[in-house]
Write an enzyme that holds these catalytic residues in place. Structure first.
Site, PDB file in Angstrom:
ATOM      1  N   THR A 162       0.982  -1.304   0.073  1.00 13.27           N
ATOM      2  CA  THR A 162       0.005   0.005   0.013  1.00 13.27           C
ATOM      3  C   THR A 162       0.794   1.349   0.002  1.00 13.27           C
ATOM      4  OG1 THR A 162      -0.131  -0.137   2.456  1.00 13.27           O
ATOM      5  CG2 THR A 162      -1.824  -1.090   0.998  1.00 13.27           C
ATOM      6  N   THR A 199      -1.287  -1.288   7.411  1.00 15.06           N
ATOM      7  CA  THR A 199      -0.991  -2.885   8.248  1.00 15.06           C
ATOM      8  C   THR A 199       0.200  -3.525   7.840  1.00 15.06           C
ATOM      9  OG1 THR A 199      -3.517  -2.837   8.583  1.00 15.06           O
ATOM     10  CG2 THR A 199      -2.188  -5.187   8.139  1.00 15.06           C
ATOM     11  N   GLU A 280       7.309   5.302   7.887  1.00 15.59           N
ATOM     12  CA  GLU A 280       7.090   6.582   7.528  1.00 15.59           C
ATOM     13  C   GLU A 280       8.180   7.509   7.807  1.00 15.59           C
ATOM     14  OE1 GLU A 280       2.368   5.769   6.636  1.00 15.59           O
ATOM     15  OE2 GLU A 280       2.899   6.101   8.824  1.00 15.59           O
TER      16      GLU A 280
END
Lengths: 408, 408
Positions: A162, A199, A280
């Site tokens: 993702t 996730t 991130e």
């Protein structure tokens, strides 16, 4: 799906060559669940006799696919099995419709692949709270089935991404009594949780024969030392899933083999580290090793308090050897500590000893260590023999950028 | 002391007019502990008979002044008392030398002010791990003593600031049997912890007569509902201190008076809110109200998990009504929850109900609420009657800027 970020500076050079695992075939399809112009469904079909173990999020608000998988782990293995993963939609917090979607997908895979529905495991990852358009998934299962191929694991790693900035894979081969068994795994995730539940999903395959109960014990124990020892931002996904499938196709029994166990541990640790490296906004990979705590459990509380402290993580981002924030984190962890017995090292540099700045402390040496991409923080609590090591990344402007305007 | 930041956008218009509290006098001096060209020592002298209550950080790595204050709370009140605070150096993680510094300062204040050393309370706030140059403090105590004045509380609020972007004060007056008692308090802090232990310190004074045991009970209970219900970044200072002094100079006994109790609560809550409003990088003041939990303790676990979630806080910074992250935080809190009974409101907008997006949900309405400076998030867990309300701020680039290069 939010901002496209450039590849993490901590990413490996490329996706590794992974061995083909006999007894597993992969297919990937672009089903258009949410993304355009990319694959978003991964199907793995597993040979009859495959033992499957799993570890799942402890969240109280687990998604429907997780609850379904948990109920199925440990079932009869004589027939085949399958794993289906879609990206783009997490099918989380979707109430009754979430359960219906899992039911529809698992029924369809069971029928197309001719395996029991009780042996079809699914995961979904992406936005939450939106109904999963499961018809788009069921519509492509025939196509997926037709393209199953043992060599497609790299494609599988890409189809489940993702917000990941790179695909994650790791492998090992082990010699057991002159025969080779192989392990290959893939993962996605850029945090224990990333934006809107991006996730962590992990699928590991081996051609070894491993008794299901033993495999489950091995995987549970190992995940406590690997995936449960990493953190990006302290948040926990409603969908985190780890599935390990042993097809037995090599004919070699590895149930009680320590070399196999170590190799599996290595693959799990490698994948866990890659998840941290894709944290991130991460610019530093950080190992935090706590020793001398009252117990291993206390050591982990200290280590996680340090790893999750926004002040520690921002100091690392700023390449600042700010050991005061480490002291603070130890103090708030809830585990036993004695201020005047604490010692702290950054890399090889002793910064604090017996509760105060080390007499040997050199700010220049400590600052030099902080400039690297890999930071080691070692904390000796000085009151017992409990130990724990955890891994995390720094907290940077990149994290704020990615998360403050994800849905905008 | 790091970057000079502009005044928080959430700051009140100015420092309030505070009533003079009989029985307390304040002095401030520029001792040059670390800062140049500003006051950094505050002395408050308290009349004989003053009852003193205190609440302190629960950190296991508490600073020397905190340990000294804790030992002194509850002592005999017939003689006078004093509070001395320095900013610029926290005297934390300074080993034996930290204790020596506290000893030197309290002995000096006791001698100069002619009060028992056991009634001299000190706090230190600023950088940690550096020995406090206590001679600079003891050198100015005579000067401070000479300038004591009942009207100097606003100066006191300024002398204790470190990374605060505004001075914090609050007050109340209460009518008890036709007579007036007054409460005035000051605070510093821009987080439960701010960079390098920019600790929360709070001093509240009243001219009411309050029995020490009753005052301590009142302050402990109230701080559980105010200062212990705020968080900026989940980190906890080694020096947080709250001291409440009741001089009794009004001659009015407020020991069992509910109006007084409510007024004291109001002052504590006001100061707690100001600390959140000065949270590092804060652009939004956020109230999180949890209802329907299995117990009040569970409700607080849920509320704090939401308030401390980096993903929730960055979503608020991005003005994104991202209720999925609230669900995630409830799921990871460790307290009981049932995904399918959760309801969530942002302001007046119901965003989720019975475990799924509310049928009435309007993204536009929710987004409109998120654009304000004051954000309300209400979560009903739906399984019991436990409640808790906590307050926090958003997580922005400002936080990273302030903390990633604080010592550089």
């Amino acid at each position: 799906m939010g901002k496209i970020t450039k590849v993490s500076p901590l990413a490996p050079a490329g996706f590794p060559e992974l061995p083909v695992i006999e007894g597993v075939q992969f297919a990937t399809v672009a089903a258009g669940v949410k993304y355009k112009d990319r694959t978003d469904v991964m199907l793995a079909q597993l040979a009859p006799g495959t033992a499957i173990a799993g570890v799942f999020t402890r969240s109280q608000t687990r998604a429907a696919p997780v609850l379904d998988c948990q109920a199925k782990i440990g079932g009869a293995t004589e027939k085949g099995a399958a794993i289906l993963v879609n990206s783009g939609n997490a099918n989380a917090f979707t109430g009754r419709r979430g359960i219906e979607a899992v039911e529809a997908i698992t029924a369809s895979v069971a029928q197309v692949c001719d395996i029991p529905q009780a042996r079809v495991f699914t995961s979904s990852t992406g936005v939450i709270g939106e109904p999963l358009p499961f018809e788009r998934v069921t519509a492509v299962i025939e196509t997926a089935k037709a393209s199953l191929n043992p060599g497609n694991i790299a494609d599988a790693a890409r189809a489940i991404m993702t917000t990941d900035t790179f695909a994650k894979g790791a492998s090992a081969t082990v010699d057991i009594g002159g025969k080779t068994v192989s392990i290959a795994g893939i993962a996605k995730g850029s945090g224990m949780i990333a934006p809107d539940m991006a996730t962590m999903l992990v699928y590991i395959f081996t051609d070894a024969i491993v008794d299901q109960t033993a495999l489950q014990a091995m995987v549970s124990d190992d995940s406590d030392r690997t995936f449960n020892c990493i953190t990006v931002d302290s948040d926990t996904s409603t969908s985190d899933s780890l599935i390990v499938a042993a097809t037995g196709a090599s004919g070699v029994n590895a149930t009680d083999d320590d070399t196999f166990r170590d190799a599996l541990h290595g693959v799990m640790q490698n994948l866990a580290f890659q998840v941290v490296r894709d944290g991130e906004g991460a610019t530093k990979f950080v190992e935090i090793a706590v020793t001398g705590a009252a117990s291993d459990a206390d050591a982990k509380l200290h280590a996680m308090a340090i790893a999750n402290s926004p002040l520690v993580k921002t100091a690392i981002a700023g390449e600042d050897p700010n050991w005061g924030r480490v002291v603070m984190a130890v103090g708030k962890s809830g585990a036993a500590a004695d201020r005047d017995r604490l010692s702290i090292r950054f890399g090889d540099v002793e910064v604090a000893k017996d509760g105060w700045r080390s007499p040997a402390y050199s700010e220049a040496d400590a600052a030099a260590h902080m400039k690297g991409e890999e930071i080691q923080i070692a904390v000796d609590i000085g009151i017992g023999s409990g130990t724990s090591t955890v891994w995390t990344c720094d907290l940077t402007h990149g994290y704020i950028e990615i998360n403050a305007d994800y849905r905008s």
